[in-house]
Design an enzyme around this catalytic site. Sequence first.
Site, PDB file in Angstrom:
ATOM      1  N   LEU A 221       0.824  -1.069   0.012  1.00  0.00           N
ATOM      2  CA  LEU A 221      -0.048   0.093  -0.041  1.00  0.00           C
ATOM      3  C   LEU A 221       0.943   1.193  -0.228  1.00  0.00           C
ATOM      4  O   LEU A 221       1.641   1.349   1.021  1.00  0.00           O
ATOM      5  CB  LEU A 221      -0.956  -0.056   1.351  1.00  0.00           C
ATOM      6  CG  LEU A 221      -1.967   1.217   1.404  1.00  0.00           C
ATOM      7  CD1 LEU A 221      -2.819   1.372   0.181  1.00  0.00           C
ATOM      8  CD2 LEU A 221      -2.755   1.233   2.653  1.00  0.00           C
ATOM      9  N   ASP A 222       0.798   2.061  -1.039  1.00  0.00           N
ATOM     10  CA  ASP A 222       1.459   3.448  -1.230  1.00  0.00           C
ATOM     11  C   ASP A 222       2.850   3.260  -1.122  1.00  0.00           C
ATOM     12  O   ASP A 222       3.585   4.095  -0.765  1.00  0.00           O
ATOM     13  CB  ASP A 222       0.750   4.362  -0.139  1.00  0.00           C
ATOM     14  CG  ASP A 222      -0.642   4.607  -0.267  1.00  0.00           C
ATOM     15  OD1 ASP A 222      -1.176   4.686  -1.213  1.00  0.00           O
ATOM     16  OD2 ASP A 222      -1.328   5.129   0.861  1.00  0.00           O
ATOM     17  N   GLU A 223       3.270   2.084  -1.506  1.00  0.00           N
ATOM     18  CA  GLU A 223       4.692   2.188  -1.510  1.00  0.00           C
ATOM     19  C   GLU A 223       5.332   1.482  -2.788  1.00  0.00           C
ATOM     20  O   GLU A 223       6.521   1.254  -2.999  1.00  0.00           O
ATOM     21  CB  GLU A 223       5.442   0.858  -0.455  1.00  0.00           C
ATOM     22  CG  GLU A 223       4.929   1.342   1.017  1.00  0.00           C
ATOM     23  CD  GLU A 223       5.558   0.317   2.159  1.00  0.00           C
ATOM     24  OE1 GLU A 223       6.150  -0.475   1.579  1.00  0.00           O
ATOM     25  OE2 GLU A 223       4.975   0.388   3.097  1.00  0.00           O
TER      26      GLU A 223
END
Length: 277
Positions: A221-223
């Site tokens: 997530l969001d990486e």
Amino acid sequence: MLIHTLLIHCPDRKGLIFQITNVLFNNNLNIISNGEFVDKENNHFFMRAELSGEVDAEKVCRELQVVLPAEAGIALEPHQKKDIVILVTKEHHCIGDLLLRVKYNDLNANILAVIGNYDLLQPLVEQFDVPFHFISHEHKTRQEHDAEIAQTIQSYNPDYIVLAKYMRVLNPDFVTLFPNRIINIHHSFLPAFIGANPYRQAYERGVKIIGATAHFVNNDLDEGPIIAQNVIQVNHTQNAKDMAQSGRDVEKIVLAQALKLVFADKVFVSNNKTIIF
């Protein structure tokens, strides 16, 4: 004369540029611009060149494959607009900006369709003669909903999928279908404030800058690999709502910057980071 872009990445070794340019010369191609980078830590070579001339892409790539390391990645494509499908939820600022940029040729793309899990933005999208597909998430599992969206996307066969403030986490099966082809705008300067409510998180920490990050989506997530970022200053007089309002301008600018880079074939993905020419 149609311009082509050549993208190459492979393990680094002596003589690569000579070998590549020799193949291009023997195919009567002119190099208009060229950039190279070597990731010394991983001993990996990256090159982007713009070419003019009569290009037989299959022949050139075959000859390059012979002289380059076996693991080489090679792409040779003409300069042309990218076909995209955009996913949205309720917020209008990013999708509105992209629709205007495409209409006035400020973005090298064709918007084939917009898909929303709410129909709130349908009137806006249809003003630009772009098909809007309302695919509700209600009473469906995440997998069922994502599968419906994936089926609609695949009917358009786009080059990229853009998440213009699409506020749902995509499941791994969906992401696997489009590796390094899903681009998201996240409303914080990653890696700070991952996940939901980043402006509330920023307000509670008393930060002095807020920002936005455009990145490729992976299953962390969001990486995913970061493409573009920017920030603006804030102060103690602004609450979380004020920060969110200010952040919208940064979000749409950063998303547009990232898309311009990707659509111009200036971005390599290497492990979990990007190499940008």
